[in-house]
Design an enzyme around this catalytic site. Structure first.
Site, mmCIF file in Angstrom:
data_model
loop_
_atom_site.group_PDB
_atom_site.id
_atom_site.type_symbol
_atom_site.label_atom_id
_atom_site.label_comp_id
_atom_site.label_asym_id
_atom_site.label_seq_id
_atom_site.Cartn_x
_atom_site.Cartn_y
_atom_site.Cartn_z
ATOM 1 N N HIS A 56 83.749 -6.097 -34.071
ATOM 2 C CA HIS A 56 83.193 -4.787 -34.402
ATOM 3 C C HIS A 56 81.704 -4.882 -34.721
ATOM 4 C CE1 HIS A 56 82.822 -5.711 -38.666
ATOM 5 N NE2 HIS A 56 84.019 -6.274 -38.577
ATOM 6 N N GLU A 75 91.936 -7.790 -39.328
ATOM 7 C CA GLU A 75 91.217 -8.902 -39.945
ATOM 8 C C GLU A 75 92.091 -9.593 -40.989
ATOM 9 O OE1 GLU A 75 89.450 -11.244 -39.586
ATOM 10 O OE2 GLU A 75 87.363 -10.825 -40.119
#
Length: 184
Positions: free
Chosen positions: A6, A79
């Site tokens: 990201h 994550e």
């Protein structure tokens, strides 16, 4: 498989551990996502399925990378869960756990977070993802997740995975033969 981290977030700039929490993309992060979209277009990746971590920073990046595509949310590429350390700055963690953070250039210390995710659990969910999705897909994920996923694809051990680049604004094209770093 095209793997992207990201774009830069506010907490990346502040040195805070996001883990399962979120902070918004910065202006630079949005520009990085647009840049990744251009890289993917040049690589001929338009039209491929787009998978995204369910976390906001990855979803926003995916929407900016492939405008008009509806990313498939997949929790297996979220994550690392940072447990009690989520939301804390690296300095706060270092003061509380100096032994755990002795090598800040490595991601390995993150797996010692109290209440956090363990390496074997994260590897298992990422391997499950890798074997379940098409080999040609766009995957928008996170720093540690991207390193581990790429390492699994490349057949690396944990130390090899830890040594992989985790920068933002680029794209890694991973195949069974290796990986190529695609830059602007």
């Amino acid at each position: 498989m095209f793997i992207l981290r990201h774009g830069e977030t506010l907490w990346n700039v502040q040195g805070r551990m996001q883990g399962g929490l979120d902070s918004p993309l910065t202006e630079r992060g949005r520009a990085q996502a647009a840049q990744q979209g251009e890289i993917l277009r040049r690589a001929g990746a338009t039209g491929l399925p787009v998978y995204s971590s369910p976390q906001g920073r990855a979803r926003e990046t995916a929407r900016l990378v492939m405008p008009g595509a509806e990313p498939i949310r997949d929790a297996r590429i979220a994550e690392i869960g940072m447990g009690d350390w989520q939301g804390l700055s690296f300095e706060e963690i270092r003061r509380a756990s100096p032994d755990a953070t002795a090598n800040p250039g490595s991601f390995l210390w993150k797996f010692s977070a109290p209440g956090g995710e363990r390496m074997e659990d994260m590897l298992r969910r990422l391997e499950n993802f890798r074997t379940a999705v098409p080999a040609e897909a766009v995957v928008v994920t996170h720093g540690v997740s991207a390193q581990l996923l790429r390492g699994l694809m490349l057949g690396l051990d944990v130390e090899g995975m830890d040594a992989l680049d985790d920068r933002q604004g680029v794209v890694w094209h991973c195949t069974s033969q290796g990986e190529d770093l695609l830059t602007p």
